[in-house]
Write an enzyme that holds these catalytic residues in place. Sequence first.
Site, short mmCIF file in Angstrom:
data_model
loop_
_atom_site.label_atom_id
_atom_site.label_comp_id
_atom_site.label_asym_id
_atom_site.label_seq_id
_atom_site.Cartn_x
_atom_site.Cartn_y
_atom_site.Cartn_z
N SER A 140 0.86 -1.19 0.00
CA SER A 140 0.00 0.00 0.00
C SER A 140 0.89 1.24 0.00
CB SER A 140 -0.85 0.00 1.28
OG SER A 140 -1.39 1.27 1.52
N TYR A 154 -1.96 -0.84 10.29
CA TYR A 154 -2.14 -1.21 8.88
C TYR A 154 -0.90 -0.81 8.06
CZ TYR A 154 -4.04 -1.25 4.14
OH TYR A 154 -4.23 -1.48 2.80
N1 LIG Z 1 -8.52 -0.58 -1.96
C1 LIG Z 1 -7.47 0.19 -1.72
O1 LIG Z 1 -7.53 1.40 -1.91
C2 LIG Z 1 -6.19 -0.44 -1.23
C3 LIG Z 1 -5.07 0.38 -1.11
C4 LIG Z 1 -3.87 -0.19 -0.71
C5 LIG Z 1 -3.79 -1.54 -0.46
N2 LIG Z 1 -4.90 -2.32 -0.58
C6 LIG Z 1 -4.77 -3.75 -0.29
O2 LIG Z 1 -5.41 -4.51 -1.29
C7 LIG Z 1 -5.79 -5.77 -0.76
C8 LIG Z 1 -7.23 -6.06 -1.12
O3 LIG Z 1 -8.07 -5.18 -0.39
P1 LIG Z 1 -9.41 -4.56 -0.98
O4 LIG Z 1 -9.22 -3.10 -1.05
O5 LIG Z 1 -9.83 -5.29 -2.19
O6 LIG Z 1 -10.43 -4.81 0.25
P2 LIG Z 1 -11.68 -5.76 0.40
O7 LIG Z 1 -12.67 -5.53 -0.68
O8 LIG Z 1 -12.12 -5.59 1.80
O9 LIG Z 1 -11.07 -7.22 0.19
C9 LIG Z 1 -10.29 -7.87 1.16
C10 LIG Z 1 -10.19 -9.33 0.80
O10 LIG Z 1 -9.35 -9.97 1.77
C11 LIG Z 1 -10.00 -11.11 2.24
N3 LIG Z 1 -9.63 -11.40 3.64
C12 LIG Z 1 -9.63 -10.58 4.71
N4 LIG Z 1 -9.28 -11.26 5.83
C13 LIG Z 1 -9.06 -12.54 5.43
C14 LIG Z 1 -8.71 -13.73 6.09
N5 LIG Z 1 -8.49 -13.76 7.43
N6 LIG Z 1 -8.57 -14.87 5.38
C15 LIG Z 1 -8.78 -14.87 4.05
N7 LIG Z 1 -9.13 -13.79 3.35
C16 LIG Z 1 -9.28 -12.64 4.04
C17 LIG Z 1 -11.50 -10.85 2.11
O11 LIG Z 1 -12.18 -12.09 1.93
P3 LIG Z 1 -13.16 -12.80 3.00
O12 LIG Z 1 -13.66 -11.74 3.92
O13 LIG Z 1 -14.22 -13.42 2.14
O14 LIG Z 1 -12.30 -13.82 3.66
C18 LIG Z 1 -11.54 -10.04 0.81
O15 LIG Z 1 -11.63 -10.89 -0.29
C19 LIG Z 1 -5.53 -5.69 0.75
O16 LIG Z 1 -4.31 -6.32 1.06
C20 LIG Z 1 -5.43 -4.19 0.99
O17 LIG Z 1 -4.68 -3.90 2.14
C21 LIG Z 1 -6.10 -1.80 -0.96
#
Ligand SMILES: NC(=O)c1ccc[n+]([C@@H]2O[C@H](COP(=O)([O-])OP(=O)(O)OC[C@H]3O[C@@H](n4cnc5c(N)ncnc54)[C@H](OP(=O)(O)O)[C@@H]3O)[C@@H](O)[C@H]2O)c1
Length: 252
Positions: A140, A154
Amino acid sequence: MPTRAIITGASSGLGAEMARQFAAKGHDLGLTARRTDRLEQLREEILAAHPDRTILVRALDVTDNDDVFTATTELTDGLGGLDRFIVNAGLGKGAPIGTGRFDANRETAMTNFVAALAQMEAAMQVFREQKTGHLVVISSVSALRGMRRAMTTYAATKAGVAALAEGIRSEVMGRPELSIDVSTIYPGYIRSEMNEKVEQEQKMMVDTQTGVRAMVAAIEARKAKALVPPWPWVPIGEVIKHAPLSVVRRLT
Ligand SMILES: NC(=O)c1ccc[n+]([C@@H]2O[C@H](COP(=O)([O-])OP(=O)(O)OC[C@H]3O[C@@H](n4cnc5c(N)ncnc54)[C@H](OP(=O)(O)O)[C@@H]3O)[C@@H](O)[C@H]2O)c1
Protein backbone atom coordinates in the site's frame (compact mmCIF):
# COMPACT_ATOMS: atom_id res chain seq x y z
CA MET A 1 0.17 -22.99 -21.69
CA PRO A 2 -1.96 -20.49 -19.70
CA THR A 3 -0.46 -18.66 -16.73
CA ARG A 4 -1.64 -20.40 -13.56
CA ALA A 5 -2.16 -18.07 -10.61
CA ILE A 6 -3.44 -18.17 -7.05
CA ILE A 7 -5.11 -15.01 -5.69
CA THR A 8 -5.95 -14.78 -1.99
CA GLY A 9 -8.75 -12.48 -0.81
CA ALA A 10 -10.54 -12.93 -4.13
CA SER A 11 -14.09 -12.64 -2.75
CA SER A 12 -14.31 -8.86 -3.13
CA GLY A 13 -12.60 -5.64 -4.17
CA LEU A 14 -9.20 -5.77 -5.81
CA GLY A 15 -8.82 -9.55 -5.56
CA ALA A 16 -12.14 -10.27 -7.33
CA GLU A 17 -11.42 -7.70 -10.04
CA MET A 18 -7.86 -9.03 -10.55
CA ALA A 19 -9.47 -12.47 -11.05
CA ARG A 20 -11.81 -11.06 -13.74
CA GLN A 21 -9.03 -9.20 -15.54
CA PHE A 22 -6.44 -12.00 -15.36
CA ALA A 23 -9.03 -14.57 -16.57
CA ALA A 24 -9.72 -12.27 -19.54
CA LYS A 25 -5.97 -12.34 -20.24
CA GLY A 26 -6.00 -16.15 -20.31
CA HIS A 27 -4.95 -17.03 -16.76
CA ASP A 28 -6.20 -20.17 -15.05
CA LEU A 29 -6.92 -19.28 -11.43
CA GLY A 30 -7.07 -20.66 -7.90
CA LEU A 31 -9.20 -18.25 -5.85
CA THR A 32 -9.38 -18.22 -2.05
CA ALA A 33 -11.21 -16.33 0.70
CA ARG A 34 -13.50 -17.09 3.64
CA ARG A 35 -16.73 -16.13 1.84
CA THR A 36 -17.00 -19.06 -0.55
CA ASP A 37 -20.49 -18.06 -1.78
CA ARG A 38 -18.85 -14.96 -3.27
CA LEU A 39 -16.07 -17.08 -4.80
CA GLU A 40 -18.60 -19.48 -6.36
CA GLN A 41 -20.51 -16.51 -7.84
CA LEU A 42 -17.31 -15.06 -9.24
CA ARG A 43 -16.33 -18.42 -10.70
CA GLU A 44 -19.69 -18.66 -12.50
CA GLU A 45 -19.38 -15.11 -13.78
CA ILE A 46 -15.86 -15.68 -15.11
CA LEU A 47 -16.70 -19.04 -16.71
CA ALA A 48 -19.76 -17.51 -18.43
CA ALA A 49 -17.43 -15.00 -20.10
CA HIS A 50 -14.44 -17.34 -20.58
CA PRO A 51 -15.66 -20.97 -20.70
CA ASP A 52 -12.20 -22.35 -21.53
CA ARG A 53 -10.60 -21.13 -18.32
CA THR A 54 -9.96 -23.31 -15.26
CA ILE A 55 -11.22 -21.50 -12.13
CA LEU A 56 -10.76 -23.34 -8.84
CA VAL A 57 -12.17 -21.97 -5.60
CA ARG A 58 -11.03 -22.94 -2.11
CA ALA A 59 -12.22 -21.71 1.31
CA LEU A 60 -9.24 -20.28 3.16
CA ASP A 61 -8.84 -18.17 6.25
CA VAL A 62 -5.25 -17.01 5.80
CA THR A 63 -4.80 -16.67 9.57
CA ASP A 64 -5.06 -20.48 9.69
CA ASN A 65 -1.42 -20.62 8.66
CA ASP A 66 -1.22 -24.42 8.28
CA ASP A 67 -4.17 -24.32 5.90
CA VAL A 68 -2.37 -21.73 3.76
CA PHE A 69 0.22 -24.40 2.96
CA THR A 70 -2.43 -27.10 2.36
CA ALA A 71 -4.51 -24.83 0.11
CA THR A 72 -1.42 -23.80 -1.89
CA THR A 73 -0.52 -27.45 -2.50
CA GLU A 74 -4.11 -28.39 -3.42
CA LEU A 75 -4.56 -25.48 -5.82
CA THR A 76 -1.12 -25.94 -7.38
CA ASP A 77 -1.92 -29.61 -8.03
CA GLY A 78 -5.38 -28.69 -9.36
CA LEU A 79 -3.95 -26.09 -11.74
CA GLY A 80 -1.14 -28.41 -12.85
CA GLY A 81 1.60 -26.07 -11.56
CA LEU A 82 1.89 -22.50 -10.35
CA ASP A 83 3.28 -19.51 -12.23
CA ARG A 84 2.10 -16.66 -9.99
CA PHE A 85 0.93 -16.21 -6.38
CA ILE A 86 -0.75 -12.94 -5.47
CA VAL A 87 -0.65 -12.22 -1.73
CA ASN A 88 -3.71 -9.99 -1.61
CA ALA A 89 -5.94 -10.91 1.38
CA GLY A 90 -5.94 -7.99 3.79
CA LEU A 91 -7.77 -6.14 6.51
CA GLY A 92 -8.01 -2.44 7.36
CA LYS A 93 -9.16 -2.59 10.99
CA GLY A 94 -7.33 -0.46 13.51
CA ALA A 95 -7.20 2.27 16.12
CA PRO A 96 -4.48 4.57 17.53
CA ILE A 97 -1.98 2.57 19.58
CA GLY A 98 -2.75 2.63 23.29
CA THR A 99 -6.46 3.37 22.97
CA GLY A 100 -7.65 -0.05 24.08
CA ARG A 101 -8.08 -1.66 20.68
CA PHE A 102 -5.19 -4.11 20.69
CA ASP A 103 -7.73 -6.69 19.45
CA ALA A 104 -8.33 -4.79 16.20
CA ASN A 105 -4.66 -3.90 15.66
CA ARG A 106 -3.59 -7.47 16.39
CA GLU A 107 -6.14 -8.87 13.92
CA THR A 108 -4.79 -6.58 11.22
CA ALA A 109 -1.19 -7.51 12.08
CA MET A 110 -1.94 -11.25 12.01
CA THR A 111 -3.86 -11.05 8.72
CA ASN A 112 -1.71 -8.56 6.82
CA PHE A 113 1.73 -9.58 8.07
CA VAL A 114 1.96 -13.04 9.68
CA ALA A 115 -0.57 -14.60 7.28
CA ALA A 116 1.13 -12.86 4.35
CA LEU A 117 4.41 -14.39 5.50
CA ALA A 118 2.72 -17.82 5.50
CA GLN A 119 1.53 -17.19 1.93
CA MET A 120 5.02 -16.11 0.82
CA GLU A 121 6.56 -19.21 2.45
CA ALA A 122 4.02 -21.51 0.77
CA ALA A 123 4.42 -19.87 -2.64
CA MET A 124 8.22 -19.73 -2.48
CA GLN A 125 8.36 -23.40 -1.51
CA VAL A 126 6.58 -24.22 -4.80
CA PHE A 127 8.65 -21.74 -6.81
CA ARG A 128 11.98 -22.96 -5.40
CA GLU A 129 11.02 -26.54 -6.26
CA GLN A 130 9.98 -25.55 -9.80
CA LYS A 131 12.91 -23.05 -10.03
CA THR A 132 10.49 -20.58 -11.55
CA GLY A 133 7.57 -18.36 -10.53
CA HIS A 134 6.27 -14.86 -9.84
CA LEU A 135 5.51 -13.75 -6.29
CA VAL A 136 3.27 -10.67 -6.10
CA VAL A 137 2.72 -8.86 -2.81
CA ILE A 138 -0.03 -6.26 -2.42
CA SER A 139 1.36 -3.58 -0.11
CA SER A 140 0.00 0.00 0.00
CA VAL A 141 1.15 3.60 -0.50
CA SER A 142 0.63 3.88 3.28
CA ALA A 143 3.67 1.61 3.67
CA LEU A 144 6.00 4.45 2.69
CA ARG A 145 5.88 6.17 6.12
CA GLY A 146 4.51 5.73 9.61
CA MET A 147 0.84 6.70 9.65
CA ARG A 148 -1.35 7.99 12.47
CA ARG A 149 -4.88 7.22 13.69
CA ALA A 150 -6.51 3.96 12.55
CA MET A 151 -3.76 3.53 9.95
CA THR A 152 -0.79 2.99 12.29
CA THR A 153 -0.80 -0.81 12.43
CA TYR A 154 -2.14 -1.21 8.88
CA ALA A 155 0.69 0.94 7.43
CA ALA A 156 3.27 -0.93 9.49
CA THR A 157 2.04 -4.30 8.19
CA LYS A 158 2.19 -3.02 4.63
CA ALA A 159 5.77 -1.76 5.18
CA GLY A 160 6.55 -5.15 6.68
CA VAL A 161 5.29 -7.15 3.69
CA ALA A 162 7.16 -4.82 1.31
CA ALA A 163 10.35 -5.48 3.29
CA LEU A 164 9.73 -9.23 3.17
CA ALA A 165 9.23 -9.05 -0.60
CA GLU A 166 12.44 -7.05 -1.06
CA GLY A 167 14.34 -9.54 1.09
CA ILE A 168 13.07 -12.44 -1.04
CA ARG A 169 13.97 -10.49 -4.20
CA SER A 170 17.48 -9.97 -2.86
CA GLU A 171 17.71 -13.66 -1.96
CA VAL A 172 16.75 -14.93 -5.44
CA MET A 173 18.87 -12.31 -7.22
CA GLY A 174 21.99 -14.13 -6.12
CA ARG A 175 20.67 -17.52 -7.29
CA PRO A 176 21.01 -17.67 -11.09
CA GLU A 177 19.50 -21.17 -11.17
CA LEU A 178 16.21 -19.68 -9.91
CA SER A 179 14.03 -17.77 -12.36
CA ILE A 180 11.79 -16.14 -9.75
CA ASP A 181 10.49 -12.57 -9.91
CA VAL A 182 9.08 -10.68 -6.94
CA SER A 183 6.73 -7.71 -7.42
CA THR A 184 5.56 -5.33 -4.71
CA ILE A 185 2.44 -3.40 -5.65
CA TYR A 186 1.64 -0.22 -3.73
CA PRO A 187 -1.98 0.74 -4.48
CA GLY A 188 -3.20 4.27 -3.78
CA TYR A 189 -6.95 4.69 -3.18
CA ILE A 190 -8.93 2.17 -5.23
CA ARG A 191 -12.63 1.67 -4.51
CA SER A 192 -13.31 -1.62 -2.70
CA GLU A 193 -15.22 -2.95 0.32
CA MET A 194 -12.32 -1.86 2.54
CA ASN A 195 -12.90 1.82 1.83
CA GLU A 196 -16.55 1.97 0.72
CA LYS A 197 -17.46 4.12 3.71
CA VAL A 198 -14.44 6.40 3.45
CA GLU A 199 -15.63 9.77 2.17
CA GLN A 200 -12.69 12.14 2.60
CA GLU A 201 -10.54 10.35 0.01
CA GLN A 202 -13.13 10.57 -2.79
CA LYS A 203 -11.08 13.01 -4.88
CA MET A 204 -8.11 10.69 -5.29
CA MET A 205 -10.12 7.45 -5.34
CA VAL A 206 -10.40 5.61 -8.65
CA ASP A 207 -13.01 3.00 -9.45
CA THR A 208 -12.12 -0.65 -8.96
CA GLN A 209 -11.74 -1.53 -12.66
CA THR A 210 -9.46 1.43 -13.42
CA GLY A 211 -7.29 0.85 -10.36
CA VAL A 212 -7.00 -2.88 -10.95
CA ARG A 213 -6.13 -2.33 -14.63
CA ALA A 214 -3.06 -0.41 -13.41
CA MET A 215 -2.25 -3.19 -10.92
CA VAL A 216 -2.57 -5.89 -13.60
CA ALA A 217 -0.35 -3.91 -16.02
CA ALA A 218 2.38 -3.58 -13.37
CA ILE A 219 2.11 -7.28 -12.46
CA GLU A 220 2.21 -8.40 -16.10
CA ALA A 221 5.32 -6.21 -16.60
CA ARG A 222 6.80 -8.06 -13.59
CA LYS A 223 7.87 -4.73 -12.08
CA ALA A 224 9.87 -5.00 -8.87
CA LYS A 225 7.93 -2.10 -7.33
CA ALA A 226 4.96 -0.15 -8.63
CA LEU A 227 2.79 2.60 -7.16
CA VAL A 228 -0.62 2.28 -8.82
CA PRO A 229 -2.28 4.01 -10.53
CA PRO A 230 1.00 5.81 -11.40
CA TRP A 231 -0.81 9.17 -11.53
CA PRO A 232 -1.12 10.73 -8.97
CA TRP A 233 0.58 8.15 -6.74
CA VAL A 234 4.16 8.20 -8.08
CA PRO A 235 4.61 11.93 -7.31
CA ILE A 236 2.58 11.69 -4.08
CA GLY A 237 4.76 8.73 -3.09
CA GLU A 238 7.88 10.90 -3.47
CA VAL A 239 6.35 13.55 -1.20
CA ILE A 240 5.32 10.95 1.38
CA LYS A 241 8.83 9.41 1.36
CA HIS A 242 10.76 12.66 1.76
CA ALA A 243 8.51 15.25 3.43
CA PRO A 244 8.86 16.01 7.16
CA LEU A 245 6.51 13.97 9.36
CA SER A 246 4.62 17.17 10.22
CA VAL A 247 3.60 17.39 6.54
CA VAL A 248 3.01 13.65 6.00
CA ARG A 249 0.66 13.48 8.99
CA ARG A 250 -1.66 15.98 7.32
CA LEU A 251 -2.13 13.64 4.35
CA THR A 252 -3.82 10.95 6.43
N1 LIG B 1 -8.52 -0.58 -1.96
C1 LIG B 1 -7.47 0.19 -1.72
O1 LIG B 1 -7.53 1.40 -1.91
C2 LIG B 1 -6.19 -0.44 -1.23
C3 LIG B 1 -5.07 0.38 -1.11
C4 LIG B 1 -3.87 -0.19 -0.71
C5 LIG B 1 -3.79 -1.54 -0.46
N2 LIG B 1 -4.90 -2.32 -0.58
C6 LIG B 1 -4.77 -3.75 -0.29
O2 LIG B 1 -5.41 -4.51 -1.29
C7 LIG B 1 -5.79 -5.77 -0.76
C8 LIG B 1 -7.23 -6.06 -1.12
O3 LIG B 1 -8.07 -5.18 -0.39
P1 LIG B 1 -9.41 -4.56 -0.98
O4 LIG B 1 -9.22 -3.10 -1.05
O5 LIG B 1 -9.83 -5.29 -2.19
O6 LIG B 1 -10.43 -4.81 0.25
P2 LIG B 1 -11.68 -5.76 0.40
O7 LIG B 1 -12.67 -5.53 -0.68
O8 LIG B 1 -12.12 -5.59 1.80
O9 LIG B 1 -11.07 -7.22 0.19
C9 LIG B 1 -10.29 -7.87 1.16
C10 LIG B 1 -10.19 -9.33 0.80
O10 LIG B 1 -9.35 -9.97 1.77
C11 LIG B 1 -10.00 -11.11 2.24
N3 LIG B 1 -9.63 -11.40 3.64
C12 LIG B 1 -9.63 -10.58 4.71
N4 LIG B 1 -9.28 -11.26 5.83
C13 LIG B 1 -9.06 -12.54 5.43
C14 LIG B 1 -8.71 -13.73 6.09
N5 LIG B 1 -8.49 -13.76 7.43
N6 LIG B 1 -8.57 -14.87 5.38
C15 LIG B 1 -8.78 -14.87 4.05
N7 LIG B 1 -9.13 -13.79 3.35
C16 LIG B 1 -9.28 -12.64 4.04
C17 LIG B 1 -11.50 -10.85 2.11
O11 LIG B 1 -12.18 -12.09 1.93
P3 LIG B 1 -13.16 -12.80 3.00
O12 LIG B 1 -13.66 -11.74 3.92
O13 LIG B 1 -14.22 -13.42 2.14
O14 LIG B 1 -12.30 -13.82 3.66
C18 LIG B 1 -11.54 -10.04 0.81
O15 LIG B 1 -11.63 -10.89 -0.29
C19 LIG B 1 -5.53 -5.69 0.75
O16 LIG B 1 -4.31 -6.32 1.06
C20 LIG B 1 -5.43 -4.19 0.99
O17 LIG B 1 -4.68 -3.90 2.14
C21 LIG B 1 -6.10 -1.80 -0.96
